[in-house]
Write an enzyme that holds these catalytic residues in place. Structure first.
Site, PDB file in Angstrom:
ATOM      1  N   HIS A  88      42.023 -25.265 -43.869  1.00 24.78           N
ATOM      2  CA  HIS A  88      41.091 -26.001 -44.733  1.00 24.78           C
ATOM      3  C   HIS A  88      39.639 -25.744 -44.311  1.00 24.78           C
ATOM      4  CE1 HIS A  88      39.885 -29.617 -47.193  1.00 24.78           C
ATOM      5  NE2 HIS A  88      38.859 -29.546 -46.358  1.00 24.78           N
ATOM      6  N   GLU A  89      39.349 -25.929 -43.031  1.00 24.30           N
ATOM      7  CA  GLU A  89      37.977 -25.753 -42.557  1.00 24.30           C
ATOM      8  C   GLU A  89      37.569 -24.284 -42.545  1.00 24.30           C
ATOM      9  OE1 GLU A  89      36.090 -28.245 -42.348  1.00 24.30           O
ATOM     10  OE2 GLU A  89      37.711 -29.715 -42.549  1.00 24.30           O
TER      11      GLU A  89
END
Length: 222
Positions: A26-27
């Site tokens: 996600h990051e």
């Protein structure tokens, strides 16, 4: 102690592994997309990386285990580097939740392929159980991150997207309420009547999406 994402301690390692993968991707998606659009900020801080240690937040990971809602370290983005700040900021922001959608789908697809071709037939019952638990948690956690991050409450991705879509004057007004966002989220988590009318339907939605995703994959694989 039973968390929302695990029923007993035997499933905890699979939950942790799924969390590490999901938060990291996600990051990374935020950081990589911003870097490709010309913003070197995240790259200079070492965030364009698949190393979980640069992305994970200890408290956020613990909250994900215990409450089913958590967070990683936010990726710094300087929209001043973008050629089209509004559009590119929306894309960079949406990249995180979209990566979780892709992970959920790929997890389901890979699990369906494993079942379809009988790749677990020769494994022990313990190994089969481990595989079932891991893929189940990968789907649930990634759908949780997808839906949770799209809620338009700061500092979530959904709020940042809404910010870019609103007129500047209304955007400035909304920023006055950002300081109360964390308190509001805590109230929703820990005051049962509020949770029942807000977050409980949210978790029910996750389960419904999970079930609906199984249908087309089963149909495709016959």
């Amino acid at each position: 102690m039973n968390g929302l994402l695990f029923n007993d301690w035997s499933t905890l390692p699979f939950v942790v592994l799924a969390l590490v993968i999901s938060f990291t991707i996600h990051e990374f998606a935020h950081a990589y997309t911003a870097y490709k659009f010309g913003d070197p900020t995240a790259y200079q801080l070492g965030r364009v990386s698949l190393n979980p240690m640069v992305h994970l937040d200890l408290l956020g990971s613990i909250m994900m285990l215990l409450a089913g809602i958590g967070w990683a370290k936010p990726v710094p983005v300087n929209r001043g580097y973008f050629k089209n700040p509004r559009v590119m900021t929306i894309v960079v922001t949406a990249a995180g939740p979209l990566s979780n959608l892709v992970l959920a789908f790929l997890s389901l697809l890979l699990y369906a392929l494993i079942q379809h071709f009988g790749w677990m037939d020769t494994l022990s019952k313990g190994s089969i159980l481990a595989i079932n638990v891991f893929f189940s948690k990968m789907v649930i956690i990634n759908l949780s991150l997808l839906l949770f991050n799209l809620i338009p409450i700061p500092p979530l991705d959904g709020y940042r997207i809404v910010q870019e879509l609103l007129p500047l004057q209304l955007n400035v007004r909304l920023q006055r309420f950002e300081q109360w966002a964390f308190i509001i989220m805590l109230l929703l988590l820990y005051i049962r009547p509020l949770r029942q009318i807000t977050l409980d339907p949210y978790f029910s939605l996750i389960n419904n999406i999970y079930q609906s995703m199984l249908i087309p994959i089963s149909w495709i694989l016959g």
